[in-house]
Each structure stands twice: as C-alpha cells, then as structure tokens.
Design a protein around this motif. Sequence first.
Motif, short mmCIF file in Angstrom:
data_model
loop_
_atom_site.label_atom_id
_atom_site.label_comp_id
_atom_site.label_asym_id
_atom_site.label_seq_id
_atom_site.Cartn_x
_atom_site.Cartn_y
_atom_site.Cartn_z
N ARG A 44 121.01 57.32 36.42
CA ARG A 44 121.07 58.41 37.40
C ARG A 44 122.39 58.43 38.17
N CYS A 45 123.39 57.71 37.65
CA CYS A 45 124.69 57.66 38.32
C CYS A 45 125.73 58.51 37.60
N VAL A 46 126.68 59.04 38.37
CA VAL A 46 127.82 59.76 37.78
C VAL A 46 129.05 58.87 37.69
N GLY A 47 129.11 57.85 38.55
CA GLY A 47 130.23 56.92 38.54
C GLY A 47 129.73 55.49 38.59
N TYR A 48 130.53 54.59 38.05
CA TYR A 48 130.13 53.19 37.92
C TYR A 48 131.34 52.32 38.22
N LEU A 49 131.30 51.61 39.33
CA LEU A 49 132.36 50.66 39.64
C LEU A 49 131.87 49.32 39.12
N ALA A 50 132.42 48.88 37.99
CA ALA A 50 131.86 47.77 37.23
C ALA A 50 132.57 46.46 37.51
N GLY A 51 131.78 45.38 37.41
CA GLY A 51 132.31 44.03 37.51
C GLY A 51 132.54 43.45 36.13
N VAL A 52 132.16 42.18 35.96
CA VAL A 52 132.42 41.47 34.70
C VAL A 52 131.24 41.53 33.73
N GLU A 53 130.13 42.16 34.15
CA GLU A 53 128.96 42.22 33.29
C GLU A 53 129.24 43.03 32.02
N GLN A 54 128.48 42.73 30.96
CA GLN A 54 128.62 43.46 29.71
C GLN A 54 128.04 44.87 29.87
N VAL A 55 128.76 45.83 29.31
CA VAL A 55 128.32 47.23 29.34
C VAL A 55 128.21 47.70 27.89
N PRO A 56 127.08 47.43 27.24
CA PRO A 56 126.95 47.71 25.81
C PRO A 56 126.69 49.18 25.51
N SER A 57 126.81 49.50 24.23
CA SER A 57 126.61 50.87 23.77
C SER A 57 125.24 51.40 24.14
N ALA A 58 124.20 50.57 23.93
CA ALA A 58 122.83 51.03 24.19
C ALA A 58 122.63 51.43 25.64
N LEU A 59 123.29 50.74 26.57
CA LEU A 59 123.18 51.09 27.98
C LEU A 59 123.85 52.43 28.25
N LEU A 60 125.04 52.62 27.71
CA LEU A 60 125.77 53.87 27.93
C LEU A 60 125.02 55.06 27.36
N GLU A 61 124.33 54.86 26.25
CA GLU A 61 123.57 55.94 25.63
C GLU A 61 122.45 56.45 26.54
N GLN A 62 122.04 55.62 27.51
CA GLN A 62 120.96 56.01 28.42
C GLN A 62 121.46 56.75 29.65
N CYS A 63 122.78 57.01 29.70
CA CYS A 63 123.38 57.53 30.94
C CYS A 63 124.05 58.88 30.69
N PRO A 64 123.27 59.95 30.54
CA PRO A 64 123.85 61.26 30.20
C PRO A 64 124.75 61.83 31.28
N GLY A 65 124.54 61.42 32.54
CA GLY A 65 125.35 61.97 33.62
C GLY A 65 126.57 61.15 33.98
#
Length: 305
Positions: A44-65
């Motif tokens: 439900r986010c439009v922006g993501y200020l990310a740390g060192v955690e893994q951000v895999p493809s499957a997670l991104l696929e769940q984020c249409p916005g």
Amino acid sequence: MTPRSLSEAGHPSLARLEAAGYEVVFPAPGRTPTLAELEAVLPRCVGYLAGVEQVPSALLEQCPGLRVISRNGVGVDNVDLDTAARLGITVVPALGANSQGVAELALALAFGAARMIPWSDARLKSERWQRTRGLELSGRTLGIVGLGQIGRRVAAMAAGIGMRVIGQDAYPDRGWTTPSGFEWVGIESLIAGSDVITLHAPGGDRPLLGRAELARMRPGAILVNTARASLVDQAAVIDALDSGHLRAYCIDAHESEPPADYTLVHHERVIATPHVGGFTEESVERAAAAAVDGLLRALSGDAGD
C-alpha cells in the motif's frame, strides 16, 4: 521506512515527506524487517526508503502502487533491479552519502588489526599484562578492490600515511586523479601483492575471495571487508585464520544482520563491527537527506538524472 538508523529514532528529514502529504510507516522500528513485515506494509506504499534488507522479485510483484525505492546508502544489490525496472519502479541510491564514514572505518579496522588493538584491550581488561608485536602500515602495500567513492577516499588516506596503494576496479575511471604512487593492477596481482586488502565492491554470485584466492595472499596479510559478506568465503577465511596465513579478518557487513551464526565473529583473529560503516553522525545526516531527496524527486516525476 526501514533503515535502522532512521526507523528507531526518526530524523528531521522525514518531516519533509509528511509536509509533502505522505504518511511515513515503520514496519520494524530499530531493526531490519522480515519479509512478512514488508509484505504487510509495502503493497500500500508509493515510496520505499529501504535499508539493507533483501527486496526480492516476489515482494515487488505485490506492490502495484510502488513508484520508487530510495536507499540511504550506495549499495542497491539487495534490490531485484530487473524486476524493479520491468515494473517501472525507480531505484535511487544515496551516492557518496556515507563514503567518508565507511572509508574511515576501513582504515581504522586495518590499524586495529595491524596493532592487535582489540586483542590487547581484551587482555588488559581481564587484568592480564600481555603484549604482542604489531605492524606499521606505513611502507606496506594496500590493495583496494573497488575504486568508487569509498575506495578512492581510502586510497587518499592510505597514501597520506605512507602506504603504497594499488587498486582494481571492474570499470576503472581513468579520469580519476590518483594519489601519488597509486597503481592500477589486475585482481590476481592485487591479491598476491598486498599486505592489506580492503573490499569496496558489490557482491556477486560467487565469492571474490575463495579458498584459492586466499591461499595466494601474502602470509600474514590483513583482509578488511566493509562491503558485502558474500565477497568472501567464510569457511575458507576461518581456515586461513586458524593456520596463521591470515593475520586478521575485519568485517562490518554480515551475511545476516544480526548474524545467525557467530562462529566467525568469535574468532580471536576477527575484528567485527555491527554494520557501522555509515553509522556516524555526519553520514546519517547526509544519507537521510539524500534518500528523502530521492524519494521526493521520483514521486514528483523528476528522476533526478
């Protein structure tokens, strides 16, 4: 918002996001979020200020916005960049924001290993008066793998204390004004010819320094890794330390944070820090401001190119 340095205590730069009309959400304040925690918030986010955690493809696929991932550091290899590009998600690193902090830590770790500072401190605190002979870095050879903004700062500081500096980079910038005496070399020459090796390169599919490469290092060499744990074969490092072939291994970036296995950390010849390279007052200020700038530019439609 997931970087530990920002999610635990907040930061004045975050007020700019709220002033622009955005709600700031912290999935795991003060620690690295789990995948499940990200999945509960990020869609439900439009922006993501990310740390060192893994951000895999499957997670991104769940984020249409989701429109932008901004990092508060230079590394983006924890993000599936191919999927992000396919989904139209802009990925923005905070280039140079923590370079000085990481560079200073790398050199501090090299000094600590050369003079056995943690070893001496631990014994004196246990009321044992023991001394071990140290090494002077001046006049010795420092090999730098990765000559981006961090590696270049290390090179300048090391040359300033009288070290001979050699370096290797997959894409060397021949326009860089190198310190006096600096020499570009291939990776094999660097491994074989350095008294101290410091790593400032992104991780890859296989370790850059495996068992064979460690065996070709000079006996008694020091290895410093403030970049990515995956650059080094951990089991091979332990064997090289046990045999005395490596004088010391200094590590700031771990395979998991906090480590799932502390075997390496507990080794007497290891100097370990909890990913504090960019965790200085100055670096946090620069990185937070740069990361928020990256978010606001991308969300306003300006990629900042």
